[in-house]
Scaffold this active site. Structure first.
Site, PDB file in Angstrom:
ATOM      1  N   MET A  75       0.755  -1.161  -0.069  1.00  0.00           N
ATOM      2  CA  MET A  75      -0.223  -0.059   0.082  1.00  0.00           C
ATOM      3  C   MET A  75       0.752   1.336  -0.172  1.00  0.00           C
ATOM      4  O   MET A  75       0.389   2.204   0.372  1.00  0.00           O
ATOM      5  CB  MET A  75      -0.943   0.055   1.220  1.00  0.00           C
ATOM      6  CG  MET A  75      -1.936  -1.092   0.980  1.00  0.00           C
ATOM      7  SD  MET A  75      -3.440  -1.123   1.899  1.00  0.00           S
ATOM      8  CE  MET A  75      -2.944  -0.620   3.745  1.00  0.00           C
ATOM      9  N   GLY A  76       2.155   1.060  -0.339  1.00  0.00           N
ATOM     10  CA  GLY A  76       2.995   2.290  -0.618  1.00  0.00           C
ATOM     11  C   GLY A  76       3.691   2.576   0.877  1.00  0.00           C
ATOM     12  O   GLY A  76       3.563   1.695   1.750  1.00  0.00           O
TER      13      GLY A  76
ATOM     14  N   HIS B 269       9.578  -3.662   3.324  1.00  0.00           N
ATOM     15  CA  HIS B 269       8.956  -3.927   1.969  1.00  0.00           C
ATOM     16  C   HIS B 269      10.482  -4.185   1.062  1.00  0.00           C
ATOM     17  O   HIS B 269      10.107  -5.084   0.324  1.00  0.00           O
ATOM     18  CB  HIS B 269       8.433  -2.791   1.685  1.00  0.00           C
ATOM     19  CG  HIS B 269       7.331  -2.135   2.054  1.00  0.00           C
ATOM     20  ND1 HIS B 269       7.006  -1.086   2.752  1.00  0.00           N
ATOM     21  CD2 HIS B 269       5.848  -2.876   1.986  1.00  0.00           C
ATOM     22  CE1 HIS B 269       5.683  -1.194   3.290  1.00  0.00           C
ATOM     23  NE2 HIS B 269       4.898  -2.129   2.840  1.00  0.00           N
TER      24      HIS B 269
ATOM     25  N   GLN C  76      -3.308 -12.210   8.167  1.00  0.00           N
ATOM     26  CA  GLN C  76      -3.425 -11.790   6.783  1.00  0.00           C
ATOM     27  C   GLN C  76      -2.629 -12.809   5.738  1.00  0.00           C
ATOM     28  O   GLN C  76      -3.344 -13.458   4.771  1.00  0.00           O
ATOM     29  CB  GLN C  76      -2.980 -10.643   6.235  1.00  0.00           C
ATOM     30  CG  GLN C  76      -2.712 -10.184   4.787  1.00  0.00           C
ATOM     31  CD  GLN C  76      -2.311  -8.630   4.572  1.00  0.00           C
ATOM     32  OE1 GLN C  76      -3.143  -7.914   4.482  1.00  0.00           O
ATOM     33  NE2 GLN C  76      -1.170  -8.616   4.165  1.00  0.00           N
TER      34      GLN C  76
ATOM     35  N   SER D 129       6.675  -0.977   9.934  1.00  0.00           N
ATOM     36  CA  SER D 129       5.322  -0.615   9.492  1.00  0.00           C
ATOM     37  C   SER D 129       5.248   0.709   8.992  1.00  0.00           C
ATOM     38  O   SER D 129       5.673   1.767   9.547  1.00  0.00           O
ATOM     39  CB  SER D 129       4.386  -0.865  10.848  1.00  0.00           C
ATOM     40  OG  SER D 129       3.276  -0.148  10.094  1.00  0.00           O
ATOM     41  N   SER D 130       4.181   0.963   7.967  1.00  0.00           N
ATOM     42  CA  SER D 130       4.181   2.200   7.156  1.00  0.00           C
ATOM     43  C   SER D 130       3.689   3.112   8.530  1.00  0.00           C
ATOM     44  O   SER D 130       3.656   4.403   8.427  1.00  0.00           O
ATOM     45  CB  SER D 130       3.401   2.207   6.169  1.00  0.00           C
ATOM     46  OG  SER D 130       3.729   1.408   5.339  1.00  0.00           O
ATOM     47  N   ARG D 131       3.066   2.396   9.353  1.00  0.00           N
ATOM     48  CA  ARG D 131       2.113   3.325  10.493  1.00  0.00           C
ATOM     49  C   ARG D 131       3.094   3.917  11.480  1.00  0.00           C
ATOM     50  O   ARG D 131       2.895   4.974  12.156  1.00  0.00           O
ATOM     51  CB  ARG D 131       1.286   2.503  11.372  1.00  0.00           C
ATOM     52  CG  ARG D 131       0.170   2.112  10.430  1.00  0.00           C
ATOM     53  CD  ARG D 131      -0.877   1.229  11.189  1.00  0.00           C
ATOM     54  NE  ARG D 131      -1.730   0.264  10.159  1.00  0.00           N
ATOM     55  CZ  ARG D 131      -2.912   0.830   9.826  1.00  0.00           C
ATOM     56  NH1 ARG D 131      -3.536   1.654  10.456  1.00  0.00           N
ATOM     57  NH2 ARG D 131      -3.498   0.144   9.080  1.00  0.00           N
TER      58      ARG D 131
HETATM   59  O1  PAF Z   1      -0.171  -5.725   3.782  1.00  0.00           O
HETATM   60  C1  PAF Z   1      -0.667  -4.926   2.994  1.00  0.00           C
HETATM   61  O2  PAF Z   1       0.057  -3.812   2.738  1.00  0.00           O
HETATM   62  C2  PAF Z   1      -2.215  -4.904   2.361  1.00  0.00           C
HETATM   63  O3  PAF Z   1      -2.879  -5.372   3.359  1.00  0.00           O
HETATM   64  C3  PAF Z   1      -2.012  -5.706   0.934  1.00  0.00           C
HETATM   65  C4  PAF Z   1      -1.762  -7.217   1.027  1.00  0.00           C
HETATM   66  C5  PAF Z   1      -1.036  -5.065   0.160  1.00  0.00           C
HETATM   67  C6  PAF Z   1      -3.533  -5.718   0.285  1.00  0.00           C
HETATM   68  O4  PAF Z   1      -3.781  -4.172   0.071  1.00  0.00           O
END
Ligand code: PAF
Length: 279
Positions: free
Chosen positions: A29-30, A36, A153, A185-187
């Site tokens: 999600m950028g 990442h 997830q 985490s992006s957060r």
């Molecule tokens: O983990 C994430 O960043 C999101 O949940 C994903 C897997 C890209 C789906 O939008």
């Protein structure tokens, strides 16, 4: 590095690749960080080309405020992707993905969706399942890489791939941490200075819980963690749970043949952080 915003163009490019080219896919999600990049580097090693998607998926946010405030940094993301030699970026708009029908498919994840995150984030996993299935249909990767920070997830996606016969190998990747232990985490970028200072307490507690789990029963460990978190006024525990890795069923009696994991969700001010540890 090629960047596409349209489904047709990215599909054309992928179709034009030499037959047998293996594709590694990293959906994001950028707001990219080193976690990442580690997934992308692994995908690079294991495939001929790497595709990364950047899409802040509206259907997986249960709170509009969280969607609006989700960090966005497309220019910085593209520079980072170039630096790790990503081959193709797919960064569509919401309209391109959902047209005017921004809603999720309803999945049956065999009960995985009702545990932990599922209890607190209404519709979240239907949104994740919808977008990941759609992205897999567009990119048609051989392998897709997911971080274990979002372990539930990961299990949900494995379940979706199995139940829908999606021909993609799901590759789990270890949690990437800051030097002080905080899971990347992006957060994290949205934490205040004070919350950032105390956030490593989460992983420190998980590590101690792991030690305790070796010598005590699960309920004692749960109570211990709940008490530890009470000592940190800047952190608010949402849940701590010890569950079987495969089914995510809450532990009843320890069974030496089972693999367990401890899962935690904590609010640091307005920012919700999750983490987990294999026990
Ligand atoms: O983990 C994430 O960043 C999101 O949940 C994903 C897997 C890209 C789906 O939008």
């Amino acid at each position: 590095m090629l960047v596409f915003a349209k489904i047709k163009s990215v599909q054309q490019k992928i179709k034009s690749l030499k037959k047998g080219t293996s594709i590694g896919f990293v959906p994001t999600m950028g707001a990219l960080h080193k976690g990442h990049l580690s997934l992308i580097e692994r995908a690079k090693k294991e495939n001929d080309i790497v595709v990364v998607s950047i899409f802040v998926n509206p259907t997986q946010f249960d709170k509009q405020e969280d969607l609006i405030n989700y960090p966005k940094s497309i220019d910085a993301d593209l520079s980072l992707l170039k630096s790790v030699y990503c081959d193709i970026v797919f960064a569509p708009s919401s309209k391109e993905v959902y047209a005017d029908d921004v809603k999720s498919e309803n999945f049956n994840f065999d009960g995985l969706e009702f545990k932990m995150e599922g209890k607190f984030r209404d519709g979240h996993f239907n949104g994740v399942g919808t977008i990941v299935k759609r992205l897999f249909e567009i990119v048609k990767p051989n392998k897709a890489y997911f971080g274990e920070k979002d372990f539930q997830q990961l299990q949900i996606i494995r379940n979706m791939v199995k139940n829908h016969n999606v021909p993609v190998k799901i590759v789990p990747c270890e949690i990437y941490r800051e030097n002080d232990g905080l899971a990347m985490s992006s957060r994290n970028a949205r934490l205040t200075e004070d919350h950032r200072k105390v956030a490593p307490f989460i992983y420190k507690t998980l590590k101690l819980a792991k030690l305790k789990f070796g010598i005590e029963n699960a309920l004692n460990v749960v109570h211990w963690v709940e008490n530890e978190l009470k000592k940190q006024p800047l952190l608010e525990l949402e849940y701590f749970e010890i569950a079987e890795e495969e089914t995510l069923q809450t532990i009843k009696n320890k069974n030496s043949k089972q693999k367990y994991r401890a899962f935690i969700a904590v609010f640091a001010g307005k920012i919700r952080l999750i983490d987990n540890i294999s026990l």
